[in-house]
Design a protein around this motif. Structure first.
Motif, PDB file in Angstrom:
ATOM      1  N   LEU A 145     -45.284  62.441   2.666  1.00 19.40           N
ATOM      2  CA  LEU A 145     -45.282  63.842   2.276  1.00 19.40           C
ATOM      3  C   LEU A 145     -43.871  64.359   2.037  1.00 19.40           C
ATOM      4  O   LEU A 145     -43.627  65.108   1.098  1.00 19.40           O
ATOM      5  N   ALA A 146     -42.894  63.935   2.846  1.00 20.74           N
ATOM      6  CA  ALA A 146     -41.512  64.401   2.674  1.00 20.74           C
ATOM      7  C   ALA A 146     -40.974  63.973   1.317  1.00 20.74           C
ATOM      8  O   ALA A 146     -40.327  64.752   0.615  1.00 20.74           O
ATOM      9  N   VAL A 147     -41.251  62.742   0.918  1.00 18.86           N
ATOM     10  CA  VAL A 147     -40.794  62.257  -0.382  1.00 18.86           C
ATOM     11  C   VAL A 147     -41.477  63.043  -1.489  1.00 18.86           C
ATOM     12  O   VAL A 147     -40.858  63.417  -2.491  1.00 18.86           O
ATOM     13  N   THR A 148     -42.765  63.335  -1.327  1.00 18.58           N
ATOM     14  CA  THR A 148     -43.508  64.100  -2.318  1.00 18.58           C
ATOM     15  C   THR A 148     -42.897  65.484  -2.485  1.00 18.58           C
ATOM     16  O   THR A 148     -42.727  65.966  -3.609  1.00 18.58           O
ATOM     17  N   LEU A 149     -42.555  66.146  -1.388  1.00 18.88           N
ATOM     18  CA  LEU A 149     -41.953  67.472  -1.471  1.00 18.88           C
ATOM     19  C   LEU A 149     -40.603  67.413  -2.162  1.00 18.88           C
ATOM     20  O   LEU A 149     -40.269  68.272  -2.973  1.00 18.88           O
TER      21      LEU A 149
ATOM     22  N   LEU B 273     -39.422  69.211  -5.706  1.00 16.47           N
ATOM     23  CA  LEU B 273     -38.218  70.021  -5.893  1.00 16.47           C
ATOM     24  C   LEU B 273     -37.385  69.495  -7.050  1.00 16.47           C
ATOM     25  O   LEU B 273     -36.849  70.272  -7.843  1.00 16.47           O
ATOM     26  N   VAL B 274     -37.256  68.175  -7.177  1.00 18.27           N
ATOM     27  CA  VAL B 274     -36.517  67.582  -8.286  1.00 18.27           C
ATOM     28  C   VAL B 274     -37.174  67.976  -9.610  1.00 18.27           C
ATOM     29  O   VAL B 274     -36.502  68.327 -10.574  1.00 18.27           O
ATOM     30  N   PHE B 275     -38.517  67.947  -9.646  1.00 14.35           N
ATOM     31  CA  PHE B 275     -39.238  68.323 -10.866  1.00 14.35           C
ATOM     32  C   PHE B 275     -38.975  69.782 -11.215  1.00 14.35           C
ATOM     33  O   PHE B 275     -38.706  70.120 -12.364  1.00 14.35           O
ATOM     34  N   ARG B 276     -39.041  70.650 -10.232  1.00 20.81           N
ATOM     35  CA  ARG B 276     -38.927  72.090 -10.489  1.00 20.81           C
ATOM     36  C   ARG B 276     -37.518  72.538 -10.854  1.00 20.81           C
ATOM     37  O   ARG B 276     -37.350  73.484 -11.607  1.00 20.81           O
TER      38      ARG B 276
ATOM     39  N   ARG C 263     -38.888  66.467 -15.084  1.00 25.08           N
ATOM     40  CA  ARG C 263     -38.314  67.800 -14.920  1.00 25.08           C
ATOM     41  C   ARG C 263     -39.245  68.821 -15.561  1.00 25.08           C
ATOM     42  O   ARG C 263     -39.847  68.568 -16.605  1.00 25.08           O
ATOM     43  N   GLN C 264     -39.314  69.996 -14.962  1.00 24.41           N
ATOM     44  CA  GLN C 264     -40.138  71.063 -15.503  1.00 24.41           C
ATOM     45  C   GLN C 264     -39.497  71.661 -16.762  1.00 24.41           C
ATOM     46  O   GLN C 264     -40.193  72.072 -17.677  1.00 24.41           O
ATOM     47  N   SER C 265     -38.188  71.696 -16.802  1.00 30.61           N
ATOM     48  CA  SER C 265     -37.472  72.323 -17.914  1.00 30.61           C
ATOM     49  C   SER C 265     -36.827  71.274 -18.809  1.00 30.61           C
ATOM     50  O   SER C 265     -36.190  70.339 -18.326  1.00 30.61           O
ATOM     51  N   VAL C 266     -37.004  71.478 -20.128  1.00 32.73           N
ATOM     52  CA  VAL C 266     -36.425  70.575 -21.120  1.00 32.73           C
ATOM     53  C   VAL C 266     -35.765  71.434 -22.194  1.00 32.73           C
ATOM     54  O   VAL C 266     -36.355  72.408 -22.666  1.00 32.73           O
ATOM     55  N   VAL C 267     -34.552  71.070 -22.584  1.00 35.89           N
ATOM     56  CA  VAL C 267     -33.880  71.709 -23.717  1.00 35.89           C
ATOM     57  C   VAL C 267     -33.669  70.628 -24.766  1.00 35.89           C
ATOM     58  O   VAL C 267     -33.003  69.617 -24.509  1.00 35.89           O
TER      59      VAL C 267
END
Length: 191
Positions: A84-88, A92-95, A111-115
């Protein structure tokens, strides 16, 4: 309180008004700072039922169910993840963070954001699947006039445009929302 704030003279009567929640549950000395006078006696049982019985005056079983529901709402079923810790941390890395790309083909999904800074026509595709509920926001910045083609497969529901015709200097945003296992909803906005 009835003692005018002076509890030294009526320690026995005012004692019930004070509870220390950061306690040492092993402390036997009732005058120690870490002692709670009304803490449950946990000696002699090791079962979940025994613990529930000992805590029934303090915590209701529904409280545990509410807590479990909140964990599932925020992070999903912990049994679905080996750690679970790795998942969290992965969440965070994705967000937080932005992927900068020069093509919309096989966009990374970490990643959630892409330019995207584009110099020619492009077709949007993903390098992998998003998890259900994840959203990618893609900002498109064309340096020349170009066309962006959005995915037209059965798993992609296009909420507005099938393609975007952009001029140099315009900005487009593409929102890709994973609504289920490999199923996506796509919206666009052009300024």
């Amino acid at each position: 309180m009835g003692c005018g704030g002076n509890c030294l003279g009526c320690l026995n009567r005012c004692e019930d008004f004070f509870v220390q929640f950061q306690s040492d549950w092993e402390e036997a000395n009732q005058y120690a700072p870490g002692f709670i006078r009304n803490k449950p006696d946990t000696s002699g049982f090791v079962t979940a039922k025994g613990l529930e019985d000992a805590l029934k005056e303090y915590v209701k079983s529904g409280d545990f169910e509410d807590f479990a529901r909140e964990v599932f709402r925020v992070v999903g079923n912990p049994e679905d993840y080996p750690n679970l810790a790795v998942t969290l941390l992965n969440d965070l890395v994705f967000r937080y963070g932005v992927n900068a790309v020069d093509s919309l083909a096989f966009l990374p999904v970490d990643r959630q954001s892409v330019v995207a800074t584009l110099t020619g026509n492009n077709t949007l595709s993903l390098s992998g699947d998003l998890k259900a509920g994840q959203v990618m926001n893609i900002q498109v910045n064309p340096s020349v006039a170009l066309k962006v083609t959005l995915p037209a497969g059965a798993n992609f529901k296009l909420m507005d445009e099938e393609e975007l015709n952009l001029e140099a200097g315009q900005t487009a945003e593409i929102n890709v929302w994973c609504t289920g296992d490999g199923v996506y909803s796509v919206k666009t906005l052009v300024s």
